[in-house]
Design an enzyme around this catalytic site. Structure first.
Site, PDB file in Angstrom:
ATOM      1  N   ALA A  61       0.832  -1.214   0.000  1.00  0.00           N
ATOM      2  CA  ALA A  61       0.000   0.000   0.000  1.00  0.00           C
ATOM      3  C   ALA A  61       0.861   1.257   0.000  1.00  0.00           C
ATOM      4  CB  ALA A  61      -0.891  -0.003   1.238  1.00  0.00           C
ATOM      5  N   LEU A  76       1.930   3.116  -2.659  1.00  0.00           N
ATOM      6  CA  LEU A  76       2.542   3.507  -3.935  1.00  0.00           C
ATOM      7  C   LEU A  76       1.463   4.006  -4.888  1.00  0.00           C
ATOM      8  CD1 LEU A  76       5.626   2.174  -5.519  1.00  0.00           C
ATOM      9  CD2 LEU A  76       3.681   2.399  -7.030  1.00  0.00           C
ATOM     10  N   ASP A  77       0.345   3.318  -4.905  1.00  0.00           N
ATOM     11  CA  ASP A  77      -0.793   3.763  -5.709  1.00  0.00           C
ATOM     12  C   ASP A  77      -1.941   4.062  -4.737  1.00  0.00           C
ATOM     13  OD1 ASP A  77      -2.598   4.363  -7.655  1.00  0.00           O
ATOM     14  OD2 ASP A  77      -2.743   2.342  -8.493  1.00  0.00           O
ATOM     15  N   THR A 125      -3.454   3.968   1.198  1.00  0.00           N
ATOM     16  CA  THR A 125      -4.566   4.108   2.121  1.00  0.00           C
ATOM     17  C   THR A 125      -5.541   5.199   1.654  1.00  0.00           C
ATOM     18  OG1 THR A 125      -3.273   3.368   4.015  1.00  0.00           O
ATOM     19  CG2 THR A 125      -5.193   4.704   4.512  1.00  0.00           C
ATOM     20  N   ASN A 164       9.267   8.773   4.945  1.00  0.00           N
ATOM     21  CA  ASN A 164       8.135   9.561   4.465  1.00  0.00           C
ATOM     22  C   ASN A 164       7.231   9.951   5.616  1.00  0.00           C
ATOM     23  OD1 ASN A 164       5.112   8.515   4.181  1.00  0.00           O
ATOM     24  ND2 ASN A 164       6.444   6.701   4.232  1.00  0.00           N
ATOM     25  N   PHE A 183      -1.228  10.237   4.618  1.00  0.00           N
ATOM     26  CA  PHE A 183      -2.465   9.811   3.919  1.00  0.00           C
ATOM     27  C   PHE A 183      -2.993  10.882   2.956  1.00  0.00           C
ATOM     28  CE2 PHE A 183      -3.971   6.813   7.631  1.00  0.00           C
ATOM     29  CZ  PHE A 183      -2.978   5.914   7.291  1.00  0.00           C
ATOM     30  N   ASN A 189      -5.712  -0.275   8.203  1.00  0.00           N
ATOM     31  CA  ASN A 189      -4.392   0.284   8.515  1.00  0.00           C
ATOM     32  C   ASN A 189      -4.460   1.095   9.805  1.00  0.00           C
ATOM     33  OD1 ASN A 189      -1.848   1.364   8.524  1.00  0.00           O
ATOM     34  ND2 ASN A 189      -2.165   2.709   6.769  1.00  0.00           N
ATOM     35  N   SER A 207       0.216   3.450  10.436  1.00  0.00           N
ATOM     36  CA  SER A 207       1.025   4.523   9.851  1.00  0.00           C
ATOM     37  C   SER A 207       1.506   5.443  10.972  1.00  0.00           C
ATOM     38  CB  SER A 207       0.207   5.340   8.849  1.00  0.00           C
ATOM     39  OG  SER A 207       0.902   6.537   8.568  1.00  0.00           O
ATOM     40  N   ASN A 232       2.330   8.455  10.524  1.00  0.00           N
ATOM     41  CA  ASN A 232       2.227   9.838  10.047  1.00  0.00           C
ATOM     42  C   ASN A 232       0.858  10.480  10.235  1.00  0.00           C
ATOM     43  OD1 ASN A 232       4.921   9.716   9.169  1.00  0.00           O
ATOM     44  ND2 ASN A 232       4.237   8.544   7.376  1.00  0.00           N
ATOM     45  N   THR A 233      -0.055   9.770  10.866  1.00  0.00           N
ATOM     46  CA  THR A 233      -1.343  10.359  11.248  1.00  0.00           C
ATOM     47  C   THR A 233      -1.344  10.335  12.762  1.00  0.00           C
ATOM     48  OG1 THR A 233      -2.470   9.667   9.238  1.00  0.00           O
ATOM     49  CG2 THR A 233      -3.865  10.048  11.166  1.00  0.00           C
ATOM     50  N   LYS A 251      -3.060  -4.383   9.200  1.00  0.00           N
ATOM     51  CA  LYS A 251      -1.642  -4.041   8.972  1.00  0.00           C
ATOM     52  C   LYS A 251      -1.040  -3.438  10.231  1.00  0.00           C
ATOM     53  CE  LYS A 251       1.472  -1.864   5.702  1.00  0.00           C
ATOM     54  NZ  LYS A 251       1.571  -1.291   4.358  1.00  0.00           N
ATOM     55  N   THR A 274       5.245  -5.621   7.932  1.00  0.00           N
ATOM     56  CA  THR A 274       4.853  -4.487   8.738  1.00  0.00           C
ATOM     57  C   THR A 274       4.782  -3.195   7.915  1.00  0.00           C
ATOM     58  OG1 THR A 274       7.133  -3.744   9.204  1.00  0.00           O
ATOM     59  CG2 THR A 274       6.201  -5.370  10.708  1.00  0.00           C
ATOM     60  N   ASN A 275       4.338  -2.168   8.599  1.00  0.00           N
ATOM     61  CA  ASN A 275       4.400  -0.812   8.076  1.00  0.00           C
ATOM     62  C   ASN A 275       5.828  -0.261   8.285  1.00  0.00           C
ATOM     63  OD1 ASN A 275       3.477   1.840   7.225  1.00  0.00           O
ATOM     64  ND2 ASN A 275       1.423   1.173   7.853  1.00  0.00           N
ATOM     65  N   THR A 276       6.018   1.025   8.104  1.00  0.00           N
ATOM     66  CA  THR A 276       7.329   1.667   8.282  1.00  0.00           C
ATOM     67  C   THR A 276       7.640   1.808   9.773  1.00  0.00           C
ATOM     68  OG1 THR A 276       6.266   3.826   8.230  1.00  0.00           O
ATOM     69  CG2 THR A 276       7.103   2.982   6.136  1.00  0.00           C
ATOM     70  N   GLY A 278      11.472  -3.928   3.739  1.00  0.00           N
ATOM     71  CA  GLY A 278      12.898  -4.063   3.436  1.00  0.00           C
ATOM     72  C   GLY A 278      13.264  -5.161   2.460  1.00  0.00           C
TER      73      GLY A 278
HETATM   74  C1  LIG Z   1       6.225   6.766   0.468  1.00  0.00           C
HETATM   75  C2  LIG Z   1       5.496   5.692   1.200  1.00  0.00           C
HETATM   76  C3  LIG Z   1       4.116   5.788   1.410  1.00  0.00           C
HETATM   77  C4  LIG Z   1       3.428   4.777   2.082  1.00  0.00           C
HETATM   78  N1  LIG Z   1       2.074   4.876   2.253  1.00  0.00           N
HETATM   79  C5  LIG Z   1       1.397   3.870   2.882  1.00  0.00           C
HETATM   80  C6  LIG Z   1      -0.008   3.922   3.022  1.00  0.00           C
HETATM   81  O1  LIG Z   1      -0.673   4.845   2.556  1.00  0.00           O
HETATM   82  N2  LIG Z   1      -0.617   2.905   3.683  1.00  0.00           N
HETATM   83  C7  LIG Z   1       0.066   1.826   4.199  1.00  0.00           C
HETATM   84  O2  LIG Z   1      -0.532   0.927   4.773  1.00  0.00           O
HETATM   85  N3  LIG Z   1       1.411   1.744   4.056  1.00  0.00           N
HETATM   86  C8  LIG Z   1       2.080   2.741   3.406  1.00  0.00           C
HETATM   87  N4  LIG Z   1       3.440   2.646   3.269  1.00  0.00           N
HETATM   88  C9  LIG Z   1       4.149   1.478   3.869  1.00  0.00           C
HETATM   89  C10 LIG Z   1       4.433   0.381   2.867  1.00  0.00           C
HETATM   90  O3  LIG Z   1       3.241  -0.179   2.372  1.00  0.00           O
HETATM   91  C11 LIG Z   1       5.286  -0.730   3.524  1.00  0.00           C
HETATM   92  O4  LIG Z   1       4.528  -1.323   4.558  1.00  0.00           O
HETATM   93  C12 LIG Z   1       6.583  -0.216   4.119  1.00  0.00           C
HETATM   94  O5  LIG Z   1       7.145   0.810   3.317  1.00  0.00           O
HETATM   95  C13 LIG Z   1       7.618  -1.320   4.285  1.00  0.00           C
HETATM   96  O6  LIG Z   1       7.914  -1.928   3.057  1.00  0.00           O
HETATM   97  P1  LIG Z   1       9.182  -1.528   2.133  1.00  0.00           P
HETATM   98  O7  LIG Z   1      10.397  -1.521   3.007  1.00  0.00           O
HETATM   99  O8  LIG Z   1       9.199  -2.550   1.044  1.00  0.00           O
HETATM  100  O9  LIG Z   1       8.882  -0.159   1.610  1.00  0.00           O
HETATM  101  C14 LIG Z   1       4.142   3.650   2.581  1.00  0.00           C
HETATM  102  C15 LIG Z   1       5.525   3.563   2.373  1.00  0.00           C
HETATM  103  C16 LIG Z   1       6.204   4.550   1.689  1.00  0.00           C
HETATM  104  C17 LIG Z   1       7.692   4.421   1.483  1.00  0.00           C
END
Ligand SMILES: Cc1cc2nc3c(=O)[nH]c(=O)nc-3n(C[C@H](O)[C@H](O)[C@H](O)COP(=O)(O)O)c2cc1C
Length: 336
Positions: free
Chosen positions: A61, A63-64, A85, A110, A114, A171, A174, A176-177, A216, A244-246, A296
């Protein structure tokens, strides 16, 4: 090779501008994009959450976010896509700049927050797409909806996307919210999941179709939190966990000029922490709920390590930015 040339040009641009340019260029290539993706191979298919995945490598999630690039992404060879999201109302997200590369670490920080076109427009975008594969839709809450009313946002999103999604991801992870991750606390999560799953069951009855629900989670959880979340996921019959998420942790990137930026870190430095969290969830769940491993993955070996840690499927985001479409092919090959 082709991607390394494109990457050199893209990385000269601001990360968010590069993101838009790259995705719009892929769309402009049209059906020719399919040449980049490897064809389907029967040996790669997997059944998870009661759904058939042509291969186990998905787009994560974010990227688009708006479902604007579904067909272009599908043509690259992903086995499934997760868009969003999405929030009920459109919102612009945090002030720019809000996306930073840490190139030496193959990482991104980042704090987009959202930014998205809102539920109504996302659904229209999905309706326009020709893609008929597995499409996850990731739902969240608007930044100005207080946590006490967060459930209303998730329910509005679930109602809105239900007919268009193959599965829906909740979700709550995140960074960032503001206070979103507080929804991972046991009392709040219990309430939230009860309401969401009751609505899912009502929608399933109404439409005569049960759509799987994924949750998530963040990588910044201790053992006790993992146990509590896993227990609640089982209690509420969640269909999959996405780990996981970030991360808000900066281990491994200390000293980099962008490491001080607020937000979620993704890419290579997230791998160890994210995989440890995945493994901890696998242990806590004991096979009761399937896991999707994300965080990662930069090559096939990383993808394989997620499966070895307990994942049934994987997703990529940051690795795709750094390595391009080759990552999809190499991850698929490693998991064959
Ligand atoms: C620029 C950016 C925006 C993201 N936006 C969302 C999001 O809107 N919703 C979500 O569940 N995760 C979001 N993620 C998290 C990714 O879906 C993923 O869980 C996380 O980046 C770890 O995977 P990766 O190391 O392959 O990037 C975002 C990550 C990045 C880098």
């Amino acid at each position: 090779m082709l991607y390394s040339l494109a990457r050199a040009a893209l990385f000269k641009l601001d990360p968010e501008v590069a993101h838009d340019v790259a995705l719009k260029s892929l769309c402009a290539l049209g059906p020719g994009v399919a040449l980049l993706g490897a064809g389907a191979d029967a040996g790669e298919s997997k059944r998870v959450m009661g759904l058939d995945f042509p291969n186990p490598v998905g787009l994560a999630a974010g990227l688009d976010k708006n479902g604007e690039y579904i067909d272009a992404m599908a043509a690259l060879g992903f086995g499934f896509l997760e868009i969003g999201t999405v929030t009920p109302r459109p919102q612009t997200g945090n002030p720019k700049p809000r996306m930073f590369r840490l190139v030496e670490h193959e990482a991104i920080i980042n704090r987009l927050g959202f930014n998205n076109v809102g539920l109504e427009q996302l659904v229209k975008n999905v309706e326009k797409a020709a893609f008929r594969g597995v499409l996850g839709i990731n739902i969240g809450k608007n930044f100005d909806t207080p946590n006490e009313r967060a459930v209303d946002d998730y329910l509005a999103c679930l109602d809105g996307v239900y007919e268009r999604a193959t599965y829906v991801t909740v979700n709550i992870s995140s960074p960032n919210t503001k206070n979103l991750r507080d929804l991972q606390s046991p009392e709040k999560l219990d309430e939230l999941l009860a309401a969401i799953m009751a609505r899912r069951d009502a929608l399933a009855a109404k439409h005569g179709l049960v759509k799987p629900m994924a949750l998530k989670v963040a990588p910044d959880l201790d053992g006790e939190q993992v146990e509590a979340i896993a227990g609640l996921a089982v209690k509420h019959r969640i269909d999959a966990l996405i780990a996981t998420n970030t991360t808000i942790d900066r281990t491994g990137v200390e000293g980099h000029r962008n490491s001080v930026e607020a937000g979620g870190l993704s890419g290579r430095p997230l791998f160890a922490k994210s995989t440890a969290t995945l493994r901890a969830f696998a242990k806590a769940l004991g096979g009761k709920i399937p896991l999707i491993g994300v965080g990662g993955i930069l090559d096939g070996k990383d993808a394989k390590a997620k499966i070895d840690a307990g994942a049934s499927l994987v997703q990529v985001y940051t690795g795709f930015i750094y390595r391009g479409p080759d990552l999809i092919a190499s991850a698929r090959k490693a998991l064959r």
